[in-house]
Each structure stands twice: as C-alpha cells, then as structure tokens.
Write an enzyme that holds these catalytic residues in place. Sequence first.
Site, PDB file in Angstrom:
ATOM      1  N   LYS A   1       4.038  16.885  11.239  1.00 26.88           N
ATOM      2  CA  LYS A   1       2.807  17.315  10.560  1.00 26.88           C
ATOM      3  C   LYS A   1       1.534  17.011  11.350  1.00 26.88           C
ATOM      4  O   LYS A   1       0.581  17.779  11.314  1.00 26.88           O
ATOM      5  CB  LYS A   1       2.716  16.670   9.176  1.00 26.88           C
ATOM      6  CG  LYS A   1       3.703  17.242   8.163  1.00 26.88           C
ATOM      7  CD  LYS A   1       3.473  16.614   6.802  1.00 26.88           C
ATOM      8  CE  LYS A   1       4.493  17.113   5.792  1.00 26.88           C
ATOM      9  NZ  LYS A   1       4.194  16.628   4.438  1.00 26.88           N
TER      10      LYS A   1
ATOM     11  N   ASN B   1       0.878  20.930   6.652  1.00 30.42           N
ATOM     12  CA  ASN B   1       2.255  21.312   6.309  1.00 30.42           C
ATOM     13  C   ASN B   1       2.420  22.833   6.234  1.00 30.42           C
ATOM     14  O   ASN B   1       3.493  23.326   5.921  1.00 30.42           O
ATOM     15  CB  ASN B   1       2.675  20.685   4.970  1.00 30.42           C
ATOM     16  CG  ASN B   1       1.920  21.274   3.800  1.00 30.42           C
ATOM     17  OD1 ASN B   1       0.868  21.888   3.973  1.00 30.42           O
ATOM     18  ND2 ASN B   1       2.448  21.101   2.605  1.00 30.42           N
TER      19      ASN B   1
ATOM     20  N   GLY C   1       0.036   2.400  -0.503  1.00 26.89           N
ATOM     21  CA  GLY C   1       0.313   2.945   0.816  1.00 26.89           C
ATOM     22  C   GLY C   1      -0.946   3.499   1.451  1.00 26.89           C
ATOM     23  O   GLY C   1      -1.901   3.858   0.745  1.00 26.89           O
ATOM     24  N   ALA C   2      -0.960   3.521   2.777  1.00 26.08           N
ATOM     25  CA  ALA C   2      -2.129   4.037   3.489  1.00 26.08           C
ATOM     26  C   ALA C   2      -1.692   4.784   4.745  1.00 26.08           C
ATOM     27  O   ALA C   2      -2.391   4.797   5.751  1.00 26.08           O
ATOM     28  CB  ALA C   2      -3.072   2.891   3.840  1.00 26.08           C
TER      29      ALA C   2
ATOM     30  N   ARG D   1       0.211  -2.769   2.384  1.00 24.32           N
ATOM     31  CA  ARG D   1       0.738  -3.990   3.011  1.00 24.32           C
ATOM     32  C   ARG D   1      -0.197  -4.432   4.136  1.00 24.32           C
ATOM     33  O   ARG D   1      -0.598  -5.576   4.205  1.00 24.32           O
ATOM     34  CB  ARG D   1       2.148  -3.671   3.552  1.00 24.32           C
ATOM     35  CG  ARG D   1       2.858  -4.819   4.185  1.00 24.32           C
ATOM     36  CD  ARG D   1       4.280  -4.431   4.520  1.00 24.32           C
ATOM     37  NE  ARG D   1       4.349  -3.307   5.457  1.00 24.32           N
ATOM     38  CZ  ARG D   1       5.462  -2.736   5.870  1.00 24.32           C
ATOM     39  NH1 ARG D   1       6.633  -3.161   5.408  1.00 24.32           N
ATOM     40  NH2 ARG D   1       5.449  -1.733   6.712  1.00 24.32           N
TER      41      ARG D   1
ATOM     42  N   VAL E   1      -3.687  -4.371   5.108  1.00 20.74           N
ATOM     43  CA  VAL E   1      -4.938  -4.089   4.397  1.00 20.74           C
ATOM     44  C   VAL E   1      -5.916  -3.300   5.268  1.00 20.74           C
ATOM     45  O   VAL E   1      -6.611  -2.401   4.774  1.00 20.74           O
ATOM     46  CB  VAL E   1      -5.594  -5.407   3.912  1.00 20.74           C
ATOM     47  CG1 VAL E   1      -6.877  -5.121   3.152  1.00 20.74           C
ATOM     48  CG2 VAL E   1      -4.620  -6.180   3.033  1.00 20.74           C
TER      49      VAL E   1
ATOM     50  N   LYS F   1      -5.434  -0.925   7.250  1.00 17.65           N
ATOM     51  CA  LYS F   1      -5.190   0.531   7.201  1.00 17.65           C
ATOM     52  C   LYS F   1      -5.766   1.137   5.923  1.00 17.65           C
ATOM     53  O   LYS F   1      -6.265   2.254   5.921  1.00 17.65           O
ATOM     54  CB  LYS F   1      -3.692   0.816   7.322  1.00 17.65           C
ATOM     55  CG  LYS F   1      -3.243   0.801   8.794  1.00 17.65           C
ATOM     56  CD  LYS F   1      -1.755   0.911   8.954  1.00 17.65           C
ATOM     57  CE  LYS F   1      -1.203   2.276   8.590  1.00 17.65           C
ATOM     58  NZ  LYS F   1       0.286   2.284   8.709  1.00 17.65           N
TER      59      LYS F   1
HETATM   60  P1  ATR Z   1       4.195   8.439   5.766  1.00 20.45           P
HETATM   61  O1  ATR Z   1       3.944   9.629   6.641  1.00 20.45           O
HETATM   62  O2  ATR Z   1       5.421   8.527   4.916  1.00 20.45           O
HETATM   63  O3  ATR Z   1       2.987   8.030   4.984  1.00 20.45           O
HETATM   64  P2  ATR Z   1       3.616   6.240   7.507  1.00 20.45           P
HETATM   65  O4  ATR Z   1       2.367   6.905   7.971  1.00 20.45           O
HETATM   66  O5  ATR Z   1       4.482   5.517   8.483  1.00 20.45           O
HETATM   67  O6  ATR Z   1       4.579   7.260   6.793  1.00 20.45           O
HETATM   68  O7  ATR Z   1       3.198   5.224   6.330  1.00 20.45           O
HETATM   69  C1  ATR Z   1       4.128   4.475   5.616  1.00 20.45           C
HETATM   70  C2  ATR Z   1       3.416   3.712   4.516  1.00 20.45           C
HETATM   71  O8  ATR Z   1       4.387   3.002   3.718  1.00 20.45           O
HETATM   72  C3  ATR Z   1       2.448   2.663   5.014  1.00 20.45           C
HETATM   73  O9  ATR Z   1       1.411   2.511   4.073  1.00 20.45           O
HETATM   74  C4  ATR Z   1       3.334   1.415   5.069  1.00 20.45           C
HETATM   75  O10 ATR Z   1       2.629   0.196   5.028  1.00 20.45           O
HETATM   76  P3  ATR Z   1       1.989  -0.421   6.377  1.00 20.45           P
HETATM   77  O11 ATR Z   1       0.773   0.400   6.663  1.00 20.45           O
HETATM   78  O12 ATR Z   1       1.668  -1.817   6.031  1.00 20.45           O
HETATM   79  O13 ATR Z   1       3.050  -0.281   7.433  1.00 20.45           O
HETATM   80  C5  ATR Z   1       4.119   1.608   3.811  1.00 20.45           C
HETATM   81  N1  ATR Z   1       5.405   0.877   3.814  1.00 20.45           N
HETATM   82  C6  ATR Z   1       6.518   1.166   4.519  1.00 20.45           C
HETATM   83  N2  ATR Z   1       7.515   0.303   4.233  1.00 20.45           N
HETATM   84  C7  ATR Z   1       7.017  -0.563   3.320  1.00 20.45           C
HETATM   85  C8  ATR Z   1       7.563  -1.688   2.613  1.00 20.45           C
HETATM   86  N3  ATR Z   1       8.827  -2.075   2.821  1.00 20.45           N
HETATM   87  N4  ATR Z   1       6.762  -2.328   1.736  1.00 20.45           N
HETATM   88  C9  ATR Z   1       5.487  -1.925   1.532  1.00 20.45           C
HETATM   89  N5  ATR Z   1       4.921  -0.873   2.156  1.00 20.45           N
HETATM   90  C10 ATR Z   1       5.663  -0.199   3.043  1.00 20.45           C
END
Ligand code: ATR
Length: 271
Positions: A65, A86, A127-128, A152, A154, A156
């Site tokens: 994407k 997308n 999530g971020a 997780r 912060v 980001k």
């Molecule tokens: P996507 O395109 O699916 O959003 P990404 O950009 O890699 O994939 O983002 C994954 C998100 O899920 C992030 O917010 C990640 O947290 P971090 O920024 O701290 O990495 C979060 N994430 C992934 N696994 C996690 C877990 N086990 N617990 C909490 N947050 C998680």
Amino acid sequence: MDLYAVVGNPIHHSKSPKIHGEFAVQTNEALEYSAIQAPLDGFNETVQSFFKNGGKGLNITVPFKEQAWKLSVELSERARLAGAVNTLYLNDKGEIVGENTDGVGLVRDLTLNHKVELKGKRILILGAGGAVRGVLLPLLEEQPESITIANRTVSKAEQLAELFTGHGVLKACGFTDLNESFDIIINGTSASLQGDLPPLPELIVTGSTVAYDMMYSPETTIFNGWAEKQGAAMRLDGLGMLVEQAAESFFIWRDVRVNTAPVLNAMRTFD
Ligand code: ATR
C-alpha cells in the site's frame, strides 16, 4: 470485459475477488476481477504492465500500500495524508491515481450498517501504524469530540497526532496512560494477528462502549472477546469495513453504488 484485480503478496487468502464478483453480478457490470501476486521486488512493474495491458483498476493490499502511494502521480487529500493507498486507476492523461477507501469503509460500516453515530463521540484508537493512519481523516471528518491514539510506542502515536493537526482534536498516549472511558474503541494494532492483546485498563470500557476490531476472523477476535468480558454494548469486526472499502473502490471505478448488505451476509455465511 473491463479488467480489475487485487495485488498483494501473498494473495491467495484475499476475499476481494469474491466480493467484487458479487458486486458485478448484483449491478450487472461487465467486469472481471482477479488476484495477482506481485513479486516482493516487482510491485511497480506488475502495476505498470497491468495498466499497459488495458486493466482499468487495482486494489492494493499488504505489503504494497505504501509503494502504491509512492507510485501514484495523483492523490486525493485523504490519500495523501493516509500515506498509503488501496485503490488505483488511470486519469484522462493515463497517469496513475491513488485513493484510500479504508477509512470511508470503516466510517460507513459504523454509521450506516451499525447506526453508530461518531459526531460528538469520544473515540479511542489502539495502534499507530499504517492501518490507523489510513483511517484517521475520514474518522475526523465525522467530527467526533476527540480521537485518542494509544500505542505501545508512544512516540509513533504522537507523530500521528501531529500529522493530523488542524483536522480535529487528537490526543496521544500509551496503553497504561489511559484513565477514562470511551464511546467507541477501535483496535487498529496488528497484535491480534499474533494472538496478542495490548495491556488495556478495564476502565476504558462501559456498558455503552462500542468495540470495533479492524481485523476480521471467523471466530471472535481476542480484542472483541476482551471487550465482551468488560461488558461493551457492541462488538464489531472488520468484515463490514472490508466489504465497504471494496464498495467504495467499486464506486470510484464504476460510478455505481452497490447494496453491501447481501454481500456482507454472503461473506459471513461462507466462512
Ligand atoms: P499495519 O499496517 O497493520 O498498521 P504496522 O504499520 O506495522 O502495521 O503497525 C502495527 C501496529 O500494531 C503498531 O501500532 C504496533 O505498535 P508499535 O508501533 O509499538 O510497534 C502495533 N502492535 C503490533 N504488535 C503489537 C502487540 N503485540 N501489542 C501491542 N501493539 C502491537
């Protein structure tokens, strides 16, 4: 027959050909929709050759994407801020246009399919990453009271809040900083893919909270299971968002609005 496809890697699990196949039958549109697995180092070539061979439009899925966003010559404001697209098609000059329909899909699923009003509501997004960034602008356009991004990492969440400055009230924090309840909680982390649940305080859920997991699986997702245990009023998963983002792409390509309800039902029954 006009040709469309979804491009990803892997792609065999994609539900898009089935969804768009149902749309085409329902609306009597003469189109064919297939799935293309692009090599991890050959995304641009795959897209270019698809359009060179007369293809009309593409959906783009994991992990391409962001590459599709970079490849797009023209982007809507929504797509530009999303940082990922997308949906691709060609403009009158034959240039690639990128759109992101994920956020609209999420908003339409919440507001139209489930009658969940977003205006004036306090929304929490977990999530971020790319998935969350992709849906923020359409959510903000519904004029919620505020959107809190908890992540997780912060920093980001803070960067994301910064990026959308001027589009609404945004806050950023870590999971354990959360100390109030929310009207709507959207899980946009990829934690559930690993069977994980972020460490969430119980007090964020009340009996009127709507929980929405952007992920979809035939079984209750781990986040929705948790929300149910806390007594959330509604628990919704991402299948509606998936069908609605597809409907929005279909609308962009064909200028025809589909009736998503029967397709959503068919998808649920299928699994
Ligand atoms: P996507 O395109 O699916 O959003 P990404 O950009 O890699 O994939 O983002 C994954 C998100 O899920 C992030 O917010 C990640 O947290 P971090 O920024 O701290 O990495 C979060 N994430 C992934 N696994 C996690 C877990 N086990 N617990 C909490 N947050 C998680």
